[in-house]
Scaffold this active site. Sequence first.
Site, PDB file in Angstrom:
ATOM      1  N   ARG A   1      45.962  34.623  37.504  1.00 33.25           N
ATOM      2  CA  ARG A   1      45.737  35.234  38.816  1.00 33.25           C
ATOM      3  C   ARG A   1      45.307  34.167  39.815  1.00 33.25           C
ATOM      4  O   ARG A   1      45.705  34.196  40.978  1.00 33.25           O
ATOM      5  CB  ARG A   1      44.702  36.357  38.702  1.00 33.25           C
ATOM      6  CG  ARG A   1      45.317  37.654  38.153  1.00 33.25           C
ATOM      7  CD  ARG A   1      44.264  38.725  37.950  1.00 33.25           C
ATOM      8  NE  ARG A   1      43.379  38.403  36.834  1.00 33.25           N
ATOM      9  CZ  ARG A   1      42.066  38.532  36.849  1.00 33.25           C
ATOM     10  NH1 ARG A   1      41.465  38.975  37.941  1.00 33.25           N
ATOM     11  NH2 ARG A   1      41.355  38.222  35.789  1.00 33.25           N
TER      12      ARG A   1
ATOM     13  N   HIS B   1      36.913  42.102  30.875  1.00 32.15           N
ATOM     14  CA  HIS B   1      37.865  41.193  31.508  1.00 32.15           C
ATOM     15  C   HIS B   1      39.070  42.008  31.959  1.00 32.15           C
ATOM     16  O   HIS B   1      39.623  42.779  31.176  1.00 32.15           O
ATOM     17  CB  HIS B   1      38.280  40.101  30.521  1.00 32.15           C
ATOM     18  CG  HIS B   1      38.987  38.958  31.164  1.00 32.15           C
ATOM     19  ND1 HIS B   1      40.249  39.070  31.677  1.00 32.15           N
ATOM     20  CD2 HIS B   1      38.603  37.677  31.387  1.00 32.15           C
ATOM     21  CE1 HIS B   1      40.616  37.898  32.180  1.00 32.15           C
ATOM     22  NE2 HIS B   1      39.634  37.036  32.017  1.00 32.15           N
TER      23      HIS B   1
END
Lengths: 226, 421, 549
Positions: free
Chosen positions: C335, C315
């Site tokens: 994000r 990740h």
Amino acid sequence: MNYEKKNQTENEVTLTINAEQITAPKTLSVIQALWHAGYPRVKGVGCLDGVCGSCSVMVRRADSTELTMELGCQLLVEEGMDVFFSVFDTPSQHSYDLSEINTSWDVQTEFHRIFPEAEKCRHCGGCDKVCPKGISIESGVDLAVKGRFRESGELFVECVMCNLCMTGCPEFIDPNHVGLFSRRVTGYFHTRPSNLINQLEAIRTGELDVDTSDDEQVTVMNGEKS
Amino acid sequence: MNSQLINSKVMNNVLLHPKSQAKELTDWLHGNGGAGLEKALSATHDIIPVIQEAGLRGLGGSGFPSYKKWQFVAEQSGNPDKYLICNGNEDEPGTFKDVFLLSNSPNQVIEGALITALATNINNIVFYINPEQKTSLESIRSAVEQWQASEFFTRVEDKLAQPLNIRVMASSGHYIGGEETAAIESVEGNFPFPRGKPPYPAVSGVHGCPTLINNVETLANVPHILKNGAKWYQDLGCGESYGTKIYCLSGDVLNPGLYELPMGTPLSELIYTYGNGMLLEKKLKAVFTGGVSSTILTPQDIDVPLDFDSVQQRGSSLGTGAMIVVSEGTGIVKRVTEYVNFYAHSSCGQCPPCKTGTFYISQLLNKIDTGQAKGADLDSLINLCKILPGSGRCHLLDGAIKIVDSSLHHFEHEYKSSLSI
Amino acid sequence: MTLNAPISYQQALDNYLKKSDFPAPQAIPDEELLLKQFHPDHREGTITTLQVGPNKGDACHKQLADILQADSRIDAADLAGARIEETDILVIGGGGAGCAAALMAAESGARVILATKLRLGDSNTVMAEGGIQASVEKSDSPQAHYNDTLKAGHNKGKKELIKKLVMDGPETIRWLIQQGMQFDLNEFGDLLTRKAGGTTANRVVYFRDYTGLEMMRILRESVKNSSIDVRDYCPSVELLSNESGHCAGAIISSLNDCRYVQIKARSVIVATGGIGRMHLNQFPTSNHFGATGDGLVLAYRLGAKLRDLDSFQYHPTGVAFPQHLSGTLITEGVRSAGAYMINALGERFVDELKPRDIVAAAIIKECNEGRGVTLDDNSQGGQGVWLDTPGLEARNPGLLKQRFPKLIKLGLKSKIDITKVPMLIYPTLHYQNGGVIIDENGLSSIPGLYCVGEISGGIHGRNRLMGNALLEIISFGRRAGLQAVKARQLRGHKQISIDHISNLRRELMQNGMSMEKKSPLLFPDYAKYDTEEKLDIKSRFSKCEVCNL
């Protein structure tokens, strides 16, 4: 993740964990410190992200008479700290099945049947003090007792079900389960998103389906749809 | 507790003397009553010095010199209202003396309270009684009515130069309600949560007024001291100790019951002379003293004089005077578990370390007692006893720890042998 | 590749704070090349070839191969005196997939035992933050969901499985709501959705950044209020097989009393999750304490075929500083909401919403080429890049507080006000893309053995999209739960044993392999489960030196 490699004395602290004196870098959590010192610890360790509630510890800091409850994976070691891992089974005394509540009109009655102790809250504030997430538990229980389940549940958003409020409640209310009940009935009876319902219907009628045959064609179909 | 449990054939009986046992005011005034109050009315300023000289101490468990408390309250002059709480919340395992005094001789308690009020200029008296003790409540209510109708009462009010309010109230029934500051909360109509100290009750108690809290047995002694004098009271005791003490003897003895004996009577005498020895002639194993919130006495303490200081020197405390006798063949772990369960249940909740701590300890003890525990559980128990003390607002947590700690000290082998393989 | 002097935390922070504007990064010319050069999967010397078992000859990560080709923890003799219990369905694993499977099986009237190594709910599910994918918007469709999933997996996913997954999406959300789960809704009561890296539509539904926590606590409550017999602290150490080689139960080793129990079951559903705590390539991990790939080992020994054993997800946004929280996940949702990633020079370097493998590789590239932030305090070590939460806050005041309460708390614990100062991040080992090969009901190649959730392979190909894991565990968990009851061996097993262990040992010896290492691991090595007294801190009251009883 080799915890034994590091060995800088100037950056270390000494603390007591379950009566064992341990020296560890001050950048570690108490669970990491235990591992660093080479002590096995298997129970009372879970997600290591502060959300599973399995690593509740009692902490007494140096020069303090106060004893606090915290989550071990989130707790940074400190010089002179005394830590006790509490690993106890704390099953809830309350049991219920959402599908047995017929309509949302019955929720309040059912709540008092399932959680008869809730209205006996003596407002000692112990649950608020013990909660490692800082939840206003007592108010949450109060709101549930009044039947304001949505508002009650909203207070328990960050509850990780560590059960500390359960062990801390002198009236055996199981406040975290009250909070979860409030959240669940709100979702169960009041979440009816039309976008979801429309999509479910389109899938049921076969209007929406997936063609797995060819990637090119798939893109076109998708383009047409939107 | 029924009256068969008292043994009145004992020397030096004062509170349990037949002449003190009177439910009706007239009977009491024909017996031991009235004279103490008369003396108090004639010279209110002499009351505290007499109590001081007599050496009366708090008999509810603290052993604190009574005159000091009284003096603090007497000196408070800023507030027109002052309160006396007669603490009859008695709820500890093994303690059953106050209920007896209140049910069978309410008048000596009330007279004691009136004298105390005169000494300290108190104008509100609250009899704060455990609601489970129905006969106590009935008996004290009826006696208070009789006093209020009597000529004595008017004279007390005149002396105080203000009306004297007397209230008989049922406490909440919670064990913790017996703690001084919790009693104050309760009298104010709240849940009995102990308060932090300071301020001390003598300065700011019920509704912020100076408040004196005395145990039933302490107050019951007052009329007798006033009547017979300080010297008389001093002479009642054994050795260095003054007065008498009502011991609640229970457990594995042949004759359990209430024994009013000279303060300082040795434990052996209480058990073997008055209690007629051990049930089934078993060997003595341990004695839980003072309403279980203190360390355990063992056979090597059999010679200990039962007074505040001597018992304390053995690392324990006299407490309420309850002596729960345990014989060989009784599991210490089981007993301790029962008591700690009581504490876990009684913790009021406002200090999480206390509520959670007693819960954990009770879980561990139950596990050990039922043979499901491992070594690690015993370690946990020991660790808890180290980390917990001092983190509660009142003494409940420390009391629970003390009994576990001392049982671990004396009977570690029993804990070990209860562990599962 | 130029190697500059390392840029310190303070220097990099100055570089960052000086800038008020971050122009869009240049497109990556060759994504495959970026992956080859920088993704940890492609790190030299980390992949080996399996020599025994059903995947003999296949590529596999070395550390994973070590446990797949290790000796069993038990001998038949260890089972002498071990209690035998019987049930219809045995579920192994107490995360979301296990709970969903157990609930469906129990609802169908089966007797269900759920055995879990830690406690029910101590899992990766509870930590999932970003959300769960389901095409619910008019502008979206299961087809688009299918396309995105297949593409993100580099076209390696199994099409039939993906189809089931995406078609189950909306129904899965409905089922969760019926268990009492809440989602973030708009003012009309519609599900709010957002994009994930690699999705073409707003498809991730969520509950703040606590989606997994909300899901796990309602599932746990559902399970505890059902007829399911839950066994906490009961790791499975081996599966049982019957006379035909079908799966017939499992042997659990209780951490409570150090005893083995044999559970005979008509069907077994393995939902043990992934391998994060093996710390592949020495990476920190976002995974929970028990993610040690136990189920993979058990299934492999029984003959189940696996796939993509060399493909793992790192990740992009794991915490790099402070160290006690290192590896902790920061949700991709940040994000999605528009947060940039900034290198030590104060520049964006990758489109933040590219699939996870690309973004992770890009971060590693920055660090390897000297544009990462180097922690100068030598007690920390390590590098990272900034996650520009202050910029996100400036563009959307209040958004962080409203949508990402958990992230704010994480900042507080790190003594960082994330609305003003960026967090330092570095990829963290997150997910096992491959796993046991399954059919559309989670059935492995071994009759009676179902594998659901992260342990299974094929759905995500070689890279998983955010939100597809939560969907998979519920969708396939429910499928397996239903099917396991339907297809269970009605007449029971004639004979159950651990004979397949002997086959494993035979094969290992014939191939001249070491028998020293034992698996499943059960716990990471630093927990000292095997090396010291077995349980927790040594007790001075131990009667048994070995297991601290």
